[in-house]
Scaffold this active site. Structure first.
Site, PDB file in Angstrom:
ATOM      1  N   HIS A  30      -3.887  -4.739  -0.219  1.00  0.00           N
ATOM      2  CA  HIS A  30      -3.730  -5.230   1.151  1.00  0.00           C
ATOM      3  C   HIS A  30      -3.531  -6.644   1.095  1.00  0.00           C
ATOM      4  CE1 HIS A  30      -3.753  -1.254   3.296  1.00  0.00           C
ATOM      5  NE2 HIS A  30      -4.845  -1.106   2.132  1.00  0.00           N
ATOM      6  N   CYS A  84       0.686  -0.997  -0.004  1.00  0.00           N
ATOM      7  CA  CYS A  84       0.016  -0.187   0.035  1.00  0.00           C
ATOM      8  C   CYS A  84       0.766   1.114   0.013  1.00  0.00           C
ATOM      9  CB  CYS A  84      -0.919   0.045   1.185  1.00  0.00           C
ATOM     10  SG  CYS A  84      -2.269   1.313   0.928  1.00  0.00           S
ATOM     11  N   GLU A  93      -2.580  -8.782   3.327  1.00  0.00           N
ATOM     12  CA  GLU A  93      -2.995  -9.157   4.694  1.00  0.00           C
ATOM     13  C   GLU A  93      -4.313  -9.406   5.096  1.00  0.00           C
ATOM     14  OE1 GLU A  93      -3.013  -4.807   5.349  1.00  0.00           O
ATOM     15  OE2 GLU A  93      -1.704  -6.210   4.088  1.00  0.00           O
TER      16      GLU A  93
END
Length: 199
Positions: free
Chosen positions: A177, A77, A179
């Site tokens: 993202h 990001c 994650e």
């Protein structure tokens, strides 16, 4: 294996830590230069604004440390954007690992900015995308993006094509993202942790 998450004022570290916990990775959250340099893998996350993040990195000398690292580094990001040459956000000179500029999405009817939600990846290249299907979906939240360039390792299209992922030497980056991108994001993190540090 020692994995370090760089601690700074734009890091979305909690979600990254949870993601690493899910895949059984051990890690250290730190802004200490010696700890960062001694790591086998370095993760440089980010949620925030480019100019204030770069000011913080400069104050602590991390703007000098990060580009000089020799082990695999993953920026995500805003972390990815700060590894680029320049960002229109705050008229910010960044670290210049990737020779590409970051620009705001242009206004266009039917497209909201920020680009928020799930979107697909195409033109996949490099070790981070191993095992990913073409058009894999990942989760984005951003108003600025890097142009497509020779270092692009995945493309996304929103308003215009942009670099969803970048790779140059030991530096890897993802605009989305990973994650919080489900099984695809988990595979990307696993691929990063498997990169041979001897290369």
């Amino acid at each position: 294996m020692k994995t370090v998450i760089i601690k700074y004022n734009a890091g979305n570290v909690q979600s990254v830590m949870y993601a690493l916990d899910r895949i059984g990775a051990t890690y250290l959250l730190t802004d200490d230069e010696a700890e960062i340099r001694s790591a086998d893998k370095v993760i440089f996350p980010g949620v925030g604004e480019a100019s204030t993040a770069m000011a913080y990195l400069r104050e602590r000398g991390l703007d000098r440390v990060i580009p000089s690292l020799k082990q695999p580094v993953l920026g995500t990001c805003v972390g990815m954007q700060l590894l680029c040459r320049y960002s229109e956000e705050g008229d910010t000179t960044c670290m210049g690992v990737f020779d590409v500029d970051v620009r705001r999405f242009p206004a266009q009817p039917g497209f909201k900015v920020p680009h928020m939600g799930w979107n697909s990846l195409t033109d996949l290249k490099g070790p981070l995308t191993e095992g990913l299907p073409e058009n894999a979906y990942v989760y984005f939240v951003h108003s600025y993006c890097a142009d497509v360039c020779p270092e692009t390792s995945a493309v996304c299209n929103y308003v215009r094509p942009f670099s969803a992922m970048l790779q140059k030497d030991n530096f890897y980056a993802a605009q989305f993202h990973a994650e919080i991108s489900g099984n695809i994001g988990q595979r990307i993190l696993e691929n990063f942790l498997k990169i041979d540090t001897r290369n």
